[in-house]
Enzyme design. Structure first.
Site, mmCIF file in Angstrom:
data_model
loop_
_atom_site.group_PDB
_atom_site.id
_atom_site.type_symbol
_atom_site.label_atom_id
_atom_site.label_comp_id
_atom_site.label_asym_id
_atom_site.label_seq_id
_atom_site.Cartn_x
_atom_site.Cartn_y
_atom_site.Cartn_z
ATOM 1 N N GLU A 115 0.846 -1.203 0.000
ATOM 2 C CA GLU A 115 0.000 0.000 0.000
ATOM 3 C C GLU A 115 0.873 1.241 0.000
ATOM 4 O O GLU A 115 2.096 1.134 0.144
ATOM 5 C CB GLU A 115 -0.967 -0.026 1.190
ATOM 6 C CG GLU A 115 -0.328 -0.298 2.511
ATOM 7 C CD GLU A 115 -1.348 -0.680 3.592
ATOM 8 O OE1 GLU A 115 -1.585 0.151 4.466
ATOM 9 O OE2 GLU A 115 -1.888 -1.806 3.557
ATOM 10 N N LYS A 117 2.651 4.666 1.215
ATOM 11 C CA LYS A 117 3.138 5.182 2.506
ATOM 12 C C LYS A 117 2.865 6.690 2.529
ATOM 13 O O LYS A 117 3.532 7.473 1.843
ATOM 14 C CB LYS A 117 4.625 4.887 2.665
ATOM 15 C CG LYS A 117 5.146 5.321 4.033
ATOM 16 C CD LYS A 117 6.539 4.777 4.284
ATOM 17 C CE LYS A 117 7.011 5.034 5.700
ATOM 18 N NZ LYS A 117 6.907 6.387 6.159
ATOM 19 N N ASP A 119 2.680 10.461 3.719
ATOM 20 C CA ASP A 119 3.646 11.274 4.457
ATOM 21 C C ASP A 119 2.877 12.226 5.374
ATOM 22 O O ASP A 119 2.676 13.388 5.067
ATOM 23 C CB ASP A 119 4.500 12.057 3.458
ATOM 24 C CG ASP A 119 5.755 12.585 4.109
ATOM 25 O OD1 ASP A 119 6.011 12.230 5.269
ATOM 26 O OD2 ASP A 119 6.467 13.363 3.459
ATOM 27 N N ARG A 138 0.680 9.497 17.955
ATOM 28 C CA ARG A 138 1.526 8.338 18.230
ATOM 29 C C ARG A 138 2.419 8.588 19.445
ATOM 30 O O ARG A 138 2.672 7.685 20.223
ATOM 31 C CB ARG A 138 2.378 8.054 16.990
ATOM 32 C CG ARG A 138 3.366 6.957 17.170
ATOM 33 C CD ARG A 138 4.112 6.682 15.873
ATOM 34 N NE ARG A 138 4.994 5.552 16.042
ATOM 35 C CZ ARG A 138 6.204 5.626 16.579
ATOM 36 N NH1 ARG A 138 6.664 6.775 16.989
ATOM 37 N NH2 ARG A 138 6.949 4.546 16.706
ATOM 38 N N TYR A 228 -5.138 2.448 8.235
ATOM 39 C CA TYR A 228 -4.352 1.355 7.676
ATOM 40 C C TYR A 228 -4.195 0.148 8.607
ATOM 41 O O TYR A 228 -3.586 -0.835 8.228
ATOM 42 C CB TYR A 228 -2.990 1.828 7.151
ATOM 43 C CG TYR A 228 -2.142 2.628 8.128
ATOM 44 C CD1 TYR A 228 -1.733 2.093 9.331
ATOM 45 C CD2 TYR A 228 -1.719 3.917 7.794
ATOM 46 C CE1 TYR A 228 -0.942 2.816 10.208
ATOM 47 C CE2 TYR A 228 -0.925 4.660 8.670
ATOM 48 C CZ TYR A 228 -0.547 4.100 9.880
ATOM 49 O OH TYR A 228 0.231 4.813 10.745
ATOM 50 N N LYS A 315 10.977 2.761 0.542
ATOM 51 C CA LYS A 315 10.959 4.181 0.208
ATOM 52 C C LYS A 315 11.322 4.419 -1.257
ATOM 53 O O LYS A 315 12.052 3.618 -1.861
ATOM 54 C CB LYS A 315 11.965 4.935 1.099
ATOM 55 C CG LYS A 315 11.684 4.810 2.578
ATOM 56 C CD LYS A 315 10.683 5.805 3.047
ATOM 57 C CE LYS A 315 11.216 6.913 3.739
ATOM 58 N NZ LYS A 315 11.513 7.330 4.933
ATOM 59 N N CYS A 409 14.607 47.398 -2.882
ATOM 60 C CA CYS A 409 13.682 46.470 -3.540
ATOM 61 C C CYS A 409 13.998 46.390 -5.032
ATOM 62 O O CYS A 409 14.126 47.424 -5.684
ATOM 63 C CB CYS A 409 12.243 46.950 -3.317
ATOM 64 S SG CYS A 409 11.046 46.037 -4.299
ATOM 65 N N CYS A 412 10.665 48.169 -6.840
ATOM 66 C CA CYS A 412 10.285 49.581 -6.689
ATOM 67 C C CYS A 412 11.394 50.439 -6.100
ATOM 68 O O CYS A 412 11.233 51.639 -5.931
ATOM 69 C CB CYS A 412 9.025 49.710 -5.841
ATOM 70 S SG CYS A 412 9.342 49.430 -4.081
ATOM 71 N N CYS A 427 10.000 44.460 1.563
ATOM 72 C CA CYS A 427 9.781 45.749 0.927
ATOM 73 C C CYS A 427 8.521 46.288 1.592
ATOM 74 O O CYS A 427 7.473 45.645 1.554
ATOM 75 C CB CYS A 427 9.562 45.578 -0.579
ATOM 76 S SG CYS A 427 8.877 47.052 -1.327
ATOM 77 N N CYS A 432 4.213 48.910 -3.977
ATOM 78 C CA CYS A 432 5.216 48.264 -4.827
ATOM 79 C C CYS A 432 4.467 47.423 -5.863
ATOM 80 O O CYS A 432 3.617 46.598 -5.497
ATOM 81 C CB CYS A 432 6.113 47.378 -3.977
ATOM 82 S SG CYS A 432 7.226 46.353 -4.943
#
Ligand code: IVH
Length: 668
Positions: A115, A117, A119, A138, A228, A315, A409, A412, A427, A432
């Site tokens: 299945e 994994k 993240d 957990r 799961y 992985k 900047c 501007c 800025c 701007c």
């Protein structure tokens, strides 16, 4: 209060059942059968009934989804059995070794389940009598935090199981909470507009969100979940694959991409397939998980320390490439944040060509010591956004120089500003050109000025035509009425609607205007706080950083940002024009008039009988205010035992000090 009649009880139960069913169809099956307005009507009716008959409130009511009273601390939950973690493998060779180890113990070829994994963040959910009773993080695997109120806000998660057979009424489900990339990006856009700190990736924002003490905020974030693992001590469970089907039939969200594999070759095929396809999913995965399907075989294999011997994470290979950093450019964000960008020699990584990557801020550049001309490593992490993760110093050509931040900047030419204690440069010119669109979109947004019909596309059009350069220009847009009517896609009616919506927005209260003008670190809550304490824009403009900080809840970062905003010349002009346009730039005088109206107190030390909260409430209920630090704007410092530097400061500034007795007399 009247007791609920049998009819009311039946109605409440019917509403709950209907709403649970709609939640399931909408969030789990993605097949809504009623319009949002209809749904809102039903939930409102239920909320009203639960409010009127509190004895009918119930932990599994769909109204729980909106969150409840904030908690101070999470209780601790014990995990039994412990929540294990998985060993990792990264190559075909390693996964074949896993298969060999398994076969050595079992003396037969097992069937595997492969299945995705996810993240995200691992969580455990307990259902008692079919009802979600507890949800926890957990933690360290044996003890986690009780975050039930937060988890209840997850729309895909059933608060009661769907028609659970007897043996599945008391179960534990484990799974992964996560955020989809789109939802994460949307949330960060909003945070950027409010000048709030951005989350790095969907995983961090999920972790951060689930740890919030206020579940009402959690309810506004789009957290999702896949189950799961299933534990059901009353049932005879046989296979993991079957468990996934059982969870699905109980109404729990279970991912569809699951493969029953007869041998390790099929597992490797699944892994290769998802390595290719991972970016097509709306959420991040960082590999696949391989599990022995038979629970009897799982039991025979057992665990080694904290990982099961019957499962492993497989992985995806990290996606890295080398290329040349041509230059470091500066990008100006929607609220003026200056982001350094790596301009790269185009390179193919993880399925696409990368030619630019964010370098976040100066700290990041300095840490890696990145220099134009360097050979760098470009990596695509779980979140698919390319990163420059390292420099190959050996390949550095002669004559390179460390990168230096510009002083003005790039768009501007206004001077750049780095607030104390922050890593970013900004800025500060709200006009701007790089900020104009974003600022106007924020100004018109719901929760700000709420200008109906003024969305991204129209703002873009108006800015491109040069009719709107800042939010004050919106209020003279009517001068272009005839020209707008003549534009493609526009007509008399739509132009009229837009101009009316703009006109109508002049009724927004002061705190909404303050939020709308987009001062960094001034979100809705801070705007409210500021306007309660500085009741007109003139007072706010004149406030020093110290005075701003004397408001409880306003820290140095906000104070500096507000003071700096008003110092910028363009911003002063902008405020003047908004004032001329007739916007509300002062707060209505406090409704709570009392003995302390107009007085500000500071509390210090421990009072003999009142708690700090009680004293604060007494002051506020009598129309007064409580500040967190002593300044000349404070009328009284209420002093208790072990008072510290605030007392010294009061003496220095000559601010009167009183003790609890004197305070008591003032109220009487
Ligand atoms: S099963 C004993 N299945 O990966 C087996 N875990 O260390 C326990 N994860 O903390 C995990 N997707 O949060 C399993 N389909 C999946 C998963 C998954 C993500 C996470 C889980 C765990 C970590 C592994």
């Amino acid at each position: 209060m009247a007791n609920a009649s049998a009819k009311i009880i039946a109605r409440v139960e019917k509403l709950r059942q209907e709403l649970h069913e709609h939640d399931y169809k909408y969030y789990v099956l993605a097949e809504p059968v009623i319009a949002d307005e209809e749904y809102d009507k039903l939930i409102q009716e239920l909320l009203d009934l639960e409010h009127r008959y509190p004895e009918l409130q119930s932990p599994d009511s769909p109204t729980q989804r909106v969150g409840g009273t904030p908690t101070k601390e999470f209780a601790t939950v014990e995990h039994n059995p412990p929540m294990l973690s998985l060993a990792n493998s990264y190559s075909e060779e390693e996964i074949r070794d896993f298969d060999t180890r398994v076969k050595n113990v079992l003396k037969e070829q097992p069937r595997y389940v492969a299945e995705l994994k996810f993240d995200g963040i691992a969580i455990a959910l307990k259902y008692r009598n079919g009802i979600l009773a507890q949800g926890a993080t957990r933690g360290d695997g044996t003890h986690g935090d009780d975050i039930t109120a937060n988890l209840k806000t997850i729309r895909t998660l059933p608060l009661r199981l769907r028609k659970p057979p007897k043996e599945f009424r008391n179960i534990e489900v484990r799974g992964e909470a996560f955020m989809q990339r789109e939802d994460f990006a949307g949330m960060n856009r909003q945070r950027e507009a409010a000048g709030e700190k951005l989350f790095v990736n969907p995983r961090n924002s999920t972790a951060g969100t689930l740890k919030l003490q206020d579940s009402r905020i959690v309810a506004t974030r789009a957290i999702k979940l896949f189950g799961y693992s299933l534990f059901a001590s009353d049932a005879k469970l046989k296979s993991h694959f079957e468990n996934l089907q059982i969870m699905r039939s109980l109404g729990l969200p279970v991912n569809n991409y699951v493969c029953q594999c007869q041998n390790i070759d099929e597992v490797i095929k699944f892994w290769k397939e998802w390595e290719e396809k991972r970016d097509t999913l709306p959420y991040d995965i960082d590999g696949i998980v391989v599990k022995v399907d038979s629970l009897e075989q799982q039991a025979r294999l057992g665990n080694i320390s904290k990982s099961p011997r019957w499962a492993i994470a497989f992985k995806f290979t990290s996606r890295k490439a080398e290329t040349i950093l041509n230059s470091i450019d500066l990008q100006v964000g929607r609220i003026g944040t200056i982001t350094p960008i790596a301009k790269l020699q185009p390179v193919f990584v993880g399925g696409s060509t990368v030619s630019r990557a964010s370098l976040y801020n100066m700290d990041y550049i300095n840490e890696l010591d990145l220099r134009a001309g360097d050979t760098v490593i470009v990596e695509k992490g779980g979140d698919v956004i390319p990163k420059v993760s390292g420099v190959i110093k050996e390949k550095r050509p002669k004559g390179t120089r460390p990168f230096k931040m510009a002083s003005n900047c790039p768009v501007c030419n206004s001077p750049l500003h780095q607030p104390e204690g922050e890593v970013s440069y900004y800025c500060e010119n709200a006009e701007c050109p790089a900020q104009v669109r974003g600022r106007i979109e924020h100004f018109a947004m719901r929760g700000a000025m709420d200008i109906d019909g003024l969305g991204e596309a129209i703002v873009g059009q108006l800015v491109d035509l040069g009719w709107v350069r800042n939010c004050a220009d919106l209020y003279s847009l009517h001068k272009h009425r005839d020209e707008i009517i003549g534009l493609e896609g526009w007509g008399k009616r739509s132009t009229q609607n837009l101009l009316e919506a703009i006109e109508e927005s002049k009724q927004r209260p002061f705190h909404r205007v303050l939020y709308a003008i987009g001062i960094r670190h001034v979100g809705q809550g801070v705007a409210q706080l500021l306007t309660e304490n500085f009741t007109s824009i003139d007072m706010l403009q004149a406030a020093t950083e110290e005075e701003l900080q004397s408001v409880s809840g306003i820290g140095p970062q906000i104070a500096e940002s507000v003071a700096f905003f008003f110092k910028e010349k363009h911003n002063g002009d902008l405020i003047r024009r908004l004032k001329d346009a007739g916007l509300i730039l002062s707060a209505p005088t406090s409704k709570k008039k009392g003995k302390f109206t107009g007085l500000t107190f500071v509390l210090t030390g421990t009072l003999p009988t009142y708690s700090r909260e009680e004293a604060k409430a007494l002051i506020e209920n009598n129309g007064g205010k409580v500040a967190s630090s002593v300044s000349k704007n404070v009328q009284y410092v209420l002093v208790g035992e072990d008072a510290g530097s605030k007392l010294d400061k009061a003496k220095k500034l000559g601010v009167p000090t009183i003790d609890e007795n004197q305070f008591r007399k003032m109220i009487e």
